[in-house]
Design an enzyme around this catalytic site. Sequence first.
Site, PDB file in Angstrom:
ATOM      1  N   CYS A 287      -3.088  -2.539  -3.066  1.00 54.97           N
ATOM      2  CA  CYS A 287      -3.622  -1.763  -1.936  1.00 54.97           C
ATOM      3  C   CYS A 287      -3.179  -0.310  -2.116  1.00 54.97           C
ATOM      4  O   CYS A 287      -2.372  -0.003  -3.007  1.00 54.97           O
ATOM      5  CB  CYS A 287      -3.043  -2.313  -0.638  1.00 54.97           C
ATOM      6  SG  CYS A 287      -1.229  -2.176  -0.639  1.00 54.97           S
TER       7      CYS A 287
ATOM      8  N   CYS B 144       4.967   2.932   3.185  1.00 52.59           N
ATOM      9  CA  CYS B 144       3.509   3.020   3.355  1.00 52.59           C
ATOM     10  C   CYS B 144       3.197   3.740   4.670  1.00 52.59           C
ATOM     11  O   CYS B 144       3.793   3.422   5.703  1.00 52.59           O
ATOM     12  CB  CYS B 144       2.910   1.612   3.374  1.00 52.59           C
ATOM     13  SG  CYS B 144       1.142   1.651   3.702  1.00 52.59           S
TER      14      CYS B 144
ATOM     15  N   HIS C  60      12.083 -10.073   7.053  1.00 54.90           N
ATOM     16  CA  HIS C  60      11.267  -9.290   6.125  1.00 54.90           C
ATOM     17  C   HIS C  60      11.693  -7.822   6.196  1.00 54.90           C
ATOM     18  O   HIS C  60      11.957  -7.292   7.286  1.00 54.90           O
ATOM     19  CB  HIS C  60       9.783  -9.432   6.483  1.00 54.90           C
ATOM     20  CG  HIS C  60       8.877  -8.862   5.434  1.00 54.90           C
ATOM     21  ND1 HIS C  60       8.525  -7.536   5.401  1.00 54.90           N
ATOM     22  CD2 HIS C  60       8.282  -9.433   4.358  1.00 54.90           C
ATOM     23  CE1 HIS C  60       7.734  -7.315   4.357  1.00 54.90           C
ATOM     24  NE2 HIS C  60       7.572  -8.462   3.717  1.00 54.90           N
TER      25      HIS C  60
ATOM     26  N   GLU D 278      10.120  -5.096   6.025  1.00 54.77           N
ATOM     27  CA  GLU D 278       9.336  -4.222   6.910  1.00 54.77           C
ATOM     28  C   GLU D 278       9.795  -4.365   8.358  1.00 54.77           C
ATOM     29  O   GLU D 278       9.944  -3.362   9.077  1.00 54.77           O
ATOM     30  CB  GLU D 278       7.841  -4.568   6.797  1.00 54.77           C
ATOM     31  CG  GLU D 278       7.004  -3.682   7.723  1.00 54.77           C
ATOM     32  CD  GLU D 278       5.546  -4.112   7.830  1.00 54.77           C
ATOM     33  OE1 GLU D 278       4.976  -4.608   6.842  1.00 54.77           O
ATOM     34  OE2 GLU D 278       4.980  -3.933   8.927  1.00 54.77           O
TER      35      GLU D 278
ATOM     36  N   THR E 152       2.593  -5.443   9.410  1.00 59.31           N
ATOM     37  CA  THR E 152       1.259  -5.108   8.890  1.00 59.31           C
ATOM     38  C   THR E 152       0.629  -6.210   8.041  1.00 59.31           C
ATOM     39  O   THR E 152      -0.564  -6.179   7.785  1.00 59.31           O
ATOM     40  CB  THR E 152       1.359  -3.859   7.976  1.00 59.31           C
ATOM     41  OG1 THR E 152       2.318  -4.144   6.953  1.00 59.31           O
ATOM     42  CG2 THR E 152       1.765  -2.627   8.744  1.00 59.31           C
TER      43      THR E 152
ATOM     44  N   SER F 273       6.503 -12.041  -1.278  1.00 57.35           N
ATOM     45  CA  SER F 273       5.512 -11.101  -0.731  1.00 57.35           C
ATOM     46  C   SER F 273       4.822 -11.730   0.471  1.00 57.35           C
ATOM     47  O   SER F 273       4.171 -12.772   0.352  1.00 57.35           O
ATOM     48  CB  SER F 273       4.489 -10.755  -1.816  1.00 57.35           C
ATOM     49  OG  SER F 273       3.312 -10.272  -1.224  1.00 57.35           O
TER      50      SER F 273
HETATM   51 FE1  SF4 Z   1      -0.396  -2.182   1.429  1.00 50.80          FE
HETATM   52 FE2  SF4 Z   1       1.518  -2.989   3.119  1.00 50.80          FE
HETATM   53 FE3  SF4 Z   1       0.504  -0.516   3.286  1.00 50.80          FE
HETATM   54 FE4  SF4 Z   1      -0.996  -2.611   3.949  1.00 50.80          FE
HETATM   55  S1  SF4 Z   1       0.861  -1.900   4.977  1.00 50.80           S
HETATM   56  S2  SF4 Z   1      -1.648  -0.806   2.736  1.00 50.80           S
HETATM   57  S3  SF4 Z   1      -0.277  -4.140   2.471  1.00 50.80           S
HETATM   58  S4  SF4 Z   1       1.688  -1.358   1.586  1.00 50.80           S
END
Ligand code: SF4
Length: 323
Positions: free
Chosen positions: A12, A96, A124, A126, A164, A222
């Site tokens: 992505c 991200c 996780h 994130e 996300t 992941s």
């Molecule tokens: Fe990629 Fe995670 Fe960003 Fe979505 S949130 S674009 S899966 S890095």
Amino acid sequence: MELFLAQPRGFCAGVVRAVDIVELALQVYKPPIYVFHEIVHNHHVVTDLERKGAVFIDQLGEVPSGAVTIFSAHGVPDQVVAEARKRQLNIIDATCPLVTKVHLQGQRYSQRGYAVVIVGHMDHQEVIGTKGSIDGEVYVLSTPEEVAGLNPSNPEKVAYVTQTTLSLDDTRDVIRALKARFPNIVGPGLDDICYATQNRQNAVRDLAQQVDLVLVVGSSNSSNTNRLRDVAQQSGVAAYLIQDETGIDLQWLVDKPRIGITAGASAPERLVQGVIRKLQELGGGEVQLMDGIDESTVFRLPRQLLEASLIATSQQSAIEQCN
Ligand code: SF4
């Protein structure tokens, strides 16, 4: 054996950006470059970058004072940023932008006096980062059953954000349970589930309609990759997660004439091609690419890194001219 390939699949925009950041930093600052946690959750990506001079660490204490340190795509808690600044590390943030958006959303709710519920997996990276960026009352849950156990200080002021990379269906169920328990709850709906997660889940659902077996290429740590396997299984077909072609178990292929292949957002395309080659050696035919969205999202690299790269390039050309 017929082979079908999901579209879209694999990298992505957030993963492309994170990997590009490490590669450019290695060119500009020269190895070693320190990366806090796996830059993205894929063993092959991490090993490749290690070979080029990236050093992956889980404690900032392992980084020499002042060294270039990259935060992974999953984001980090505020406390990690503060510690890095205190140690005068040269920070490059590869979080991200869609994860940063969730951090900001959570912070805004908290500043307005809401208890914030993060719908996501507690362990996780994130979610650890999102929780640690919200300075106030915050809870984490991942199933509708856990909603009954929530005891916010003011049930009239509850908000939620989501990880996300969850499954759209699972998230929908949790949000429904939250709304039933806290009718005044505010939140973004399913908007926090990122475009790449949504597109890959829709694509694997379509793929599962066509095949007897789905192979999902990606690492077991992941989140979005695991959800792709879950979505395929929920669609009624056998589905397995494999790191690369060596993970294929021949028993899985017995009586499965139509094989579908997809890849998580952190799995490089070369691994997918390796799986296809292996299946073709085992008697698979030409690959049929499924119809699907052509993604065009691109995230810009951090300005600080682009500027450092420009300076390094102009210094190099000045040296070459002198020579
Ligand atoms: Fe990629 Fe995670 Fe960003 Fe979505 S949130 S674009 S899966 S890095």
